[in-house]
Design an enzyme around this catalytic site. Structure first.
Site, short mmCIF file in Angstrom:
data_model
loop_
_atom_site.label_atom_id
_atom_site.label_comp_id
_atom_site.label_asym_id
_atom_site.label_seq_id
_atom_site.Cartn_x
_atom_site.Cartn_y
_atom_site.Cartn_z
N HIS A 82 0.84 -1.19 0.00
CA HIS A 82 0.00 0.00 0.00
C HIS A 82 0.87 1.23 0.00
O HIS A 82 1.81 1.34 0.78
CB HIS A 82 -0.90 0.03 1.25
CG HIS A 82 -1.79 1.23 1.28
ND1 HIS A 82 -3.00 1.27 0.62
CD2 HIS A 82 -1.63 2.44 1.83
CE1 HIS A 82 -3.53 2.47 0.78
NE2 HIS A 82 -2.73 3.20 1.51
N ASP A 161 -15.70 2.12 6.15
CA ASP A 161 -14.64 3.08 5.80
C ASP A 161 -15.11 3.99 4.68
O ASP A 161 -14.83 5.19 4.69
CB ASP A 161 -13.35 2.35 5.40
CG ASP A 161 -12.32 3.37 4.91
OD1 ASP A 161 -11.92 4.22 5.72
OD2 ASP A 161 -11.98 3.34 3.71
N ARG A 168 -15.48 12.40 6.36
CA ARG A 168 -14.24 13.07 6.80
C ARG A 168 -13.78 14.09 5.76
O ARG A 168 -13.30 15.16 6.10
CB ARG A 168 -13.14 12.01 7.03
CG ARG A 168 -13.34 11.22 8.31
CD ARG A 168 -12.40 10.03 8.34
NE ARG A 168 -11.01 10.42 8.19
CZ ARG A 168 -10.08 9.68 7.59
NH1 ARG A 168 -10.37 8.51 7.09
NH2 ARG A 168 -8.85 10.11 7.51
N SER A 183 -8.39 3.56 8.50
CA SER A 183 -9.01 3.55 7.18
C SER A 183 -8.20 2.64 6.23
O SER A 183 -8.75 1.75 5.56
CB SER A 183 -9.05 4.98 6.65
OG SER A 183 -9.32 5.02 5.27
N LYS A 187 -9.13 -1.70 5.13
CA LYS A 187 -9.29 -2.18 3.74
C LYS A 187 -8.32 -3.31 3.46
O LYS A 187 -8.66 -4.28 2.77
CB LYS A 187 -9.07 -1.02 2.76
CG LYS A 187 -10.26 -0.06 2.76
CD LYS A 187 -10.06 1.12 1.84
CE LYS A 187 -9.16 2.15 2.44
NZ LYS A 187 -9.44 3.54 2.12
N1 URA Z 1 -6.08 6.78 2.28
C1 URA Z 1 -7.09 6.09 2.85
O1 URA Z 1 -7.46 5.03 2.38
N2 URA Z 1 -7.68 6.60 3.95
C2 URA Z 1 -7.31 7.76 4.53
O2 URA Z 1 -7.86 8.14 5.53
C3 URA Z 1 -6.25 8.47 3.92
C4 URA Z 1 -5.65 7.95 2.81
#
Ligand code: URA
Length: 430
Positions: A82, A161, A168, A183, A187
């Site tokens: 990621h 999320d 947000r 967050s 995932k």
């Molecule tokens: N990327 C994400 O998936 N979530 C966040 O809160 C910030 C960046």
């Protein structure tokens, strides 16, 4: 339990229990807790923070808010990567085929561009026909058959999320380390990762502007991973200047293919080799980073990494002739070179300014519903620390029309700074 009591407890500095966090996350996923209470709760977290335990519970609650992909019947170990987002970051396009060619099956769900930072799905869609909406069944079959998948996040994974992130975004509560960490990690856990390499960016072209903030985010995410029983390696990578040379969707596909053929820019190649080595070690294909790196280099040298990318494109419906003959990819009508105004050394290539200028050219979205233009962007010829002569090319602008070209030229001139004395190159990793 009442949502308002949980908000008040957090507002007054209390530590939320697992039951309270689960109640809240279930409540807003089901639509029983209204947006205004969720927003207030997110603001209490932004202002008061969360303990490591609370952050883990929030992550698990969001991960379990929808389907949990179980890959244990598909691969022996699911290793994910990621990037926390940046400018010119096409790493996934090169690293996934490299590690898959080294015998580590890798299926990844990626996202679209966000603000000034590019997204893997937008880049892939430069290739006509490429599908980014595979079903879970297609994902697993393809991963089993060819050992590589690169698609969009399926809607049934971590829906909490999705809802929280959208709120947000419009309530000033993005910049919270526990909220960002939970967050991202929710995932990854929902997508079935057993182990992961986190490429946390630090600099003006990243969410985390300083190395200290990036380190805090990296530590929060590795702590969640450990508490959730996953293996996590976090790297802190520079994002004060774009990674590699290309910024813009098709231009970045070209650079990723060049890297897979061993001819990419040195900094991007190095970044990819380092990440690949970590993934190969986590996935138990290499005993150490040196050998992981050697395996990755070999996969580039013998053509198997590029062949793996071709297999991926073919499997997901893309026209592979576009990556075999890169000149077929979308290209802008106008290409103009910007030259250095003075002799000396490059002192700055401001990543955020370049990223914002790429969005203005059409490579990203100003509004959620905008279509991206795959052809436009920049190719940076000089990076921080490079020597330049006045009049030497520093950047090429790929644009559709004269007005765009002029605005982009101003942005490039603002992004670059020069010094008459020697400047140290920026590190790739901190
Ligand atoms: N990327 C994400 O998936 N979530 C966040 O809160 C910030 C960046």
């Amino acid at each position: 339990m009442r949502a308002v009591d949980i908000i008040i407890k957090k507002r007054d500095g209390g530590e939320l229990t697992e039951a309270e966090i689960n109640f809240f996350v279930r409540g807003f996923t089901d639509g029983k807790i209204p947006d205004y209470q969720v927003s207030a709760w997110a603001m209490t977290i932004l202002l008061n923070g969360m303990s490591a335990l609370e952050t883990k519970e929030l992550t698990l609650a969001m991960a379990h808010s929808g389907a949990m992909l179980d890959l244990s019947d598909t691969v022996d170990i699911a290793v994910d990567k990621h990037s926390s987002g940046g400018v010119g970051d096409k790493t996934t396009l090169a690293v996934l085929p490299i590690v898959a060619a080294c015998g580590l099956p890798c299926g990844k769900m990626s996202g679209r561009g966000l603000g000034f930072s590019g997204g893997t799905l937008d880049k892939l869609e430069s290739i006509p026909g490429y599908r980014v909406n595979l079903s879970t069944a297609e994902f697993k079959t393809q991963l089993r058959e060819i050992g590589i998948v690169l698609t969009g996040q399926s809607l049934d994974l971590a829906p909490a999320d999705g809802k929280l992130y959208a709120l947000r975004d419009v309530t000033g509560t993005v910049d919270s380390i526990p909220l960002i960490a939970s967050s991202i990690m929710s995932k990854k856990l929902a997508a079935g990762a057993h182990a992961m390499v986190l490429d946390v960016k630090a600099g003006n072209g990243a969410f985390m502007q300083t190395v200290a903030a990036a380190r805090q985010l990296a530590e929060a995410m590795t702590a969640i991973g450990e508490l959730a029983g996953r293996k996590v390696v976090a790297l802190i990578a520079d994002m004060n200047q774009p990674l590699g040379a290309a910024v813009g969707n098709a231009l970045e596909v070209v650079e990723a293919v060049q890297a897979l053929r061993g001819t990419g820019p040195a900094d991007f190649m190095e970044h990819c080799l380092h990440l690949s080595a970590h993934m190969l070690v986590l996935g138990k294909r290499a005993p150490n980073l040196e050998q992981g790196r050697e395996m990755a280099q070999q996969a580039i040298r013998d053509g198997s990494a590029f062949e793996k990318f071709c297999q991926l494109v073919r499997a997901q419906g893309g026209d592979v002739s576009f990556i075999e003959h890169l000149e077929k990819l979308p290209a802008a009508e106008m290409v103009e070179t910007v030259c250095a105004s003075q002799t000396g050394y490059v002192a700055q290539v401001h990543a955020r300014l370049i990223g914002e200028a790429a969005v203005a050219l059409g490579a990203g979205r100003a509004q959620k519903t905008d279509q991206v233009d795959h052809a436009v962007g920049f190719v940076i010829h000089k990076k921080v620390g490079d020597a330049v002569f006045a009049g030497e090319p520093i950047c090429a602008i790929h644009a559709r029309n004269q007005a765009q070209l002029e605005a982009a030229r101003q942005a490039v001139l603002a992004a670059f700074a020069f010094s008459p004395t020697r400047v140290e190159p920026l590190p790739l990793f901190y």
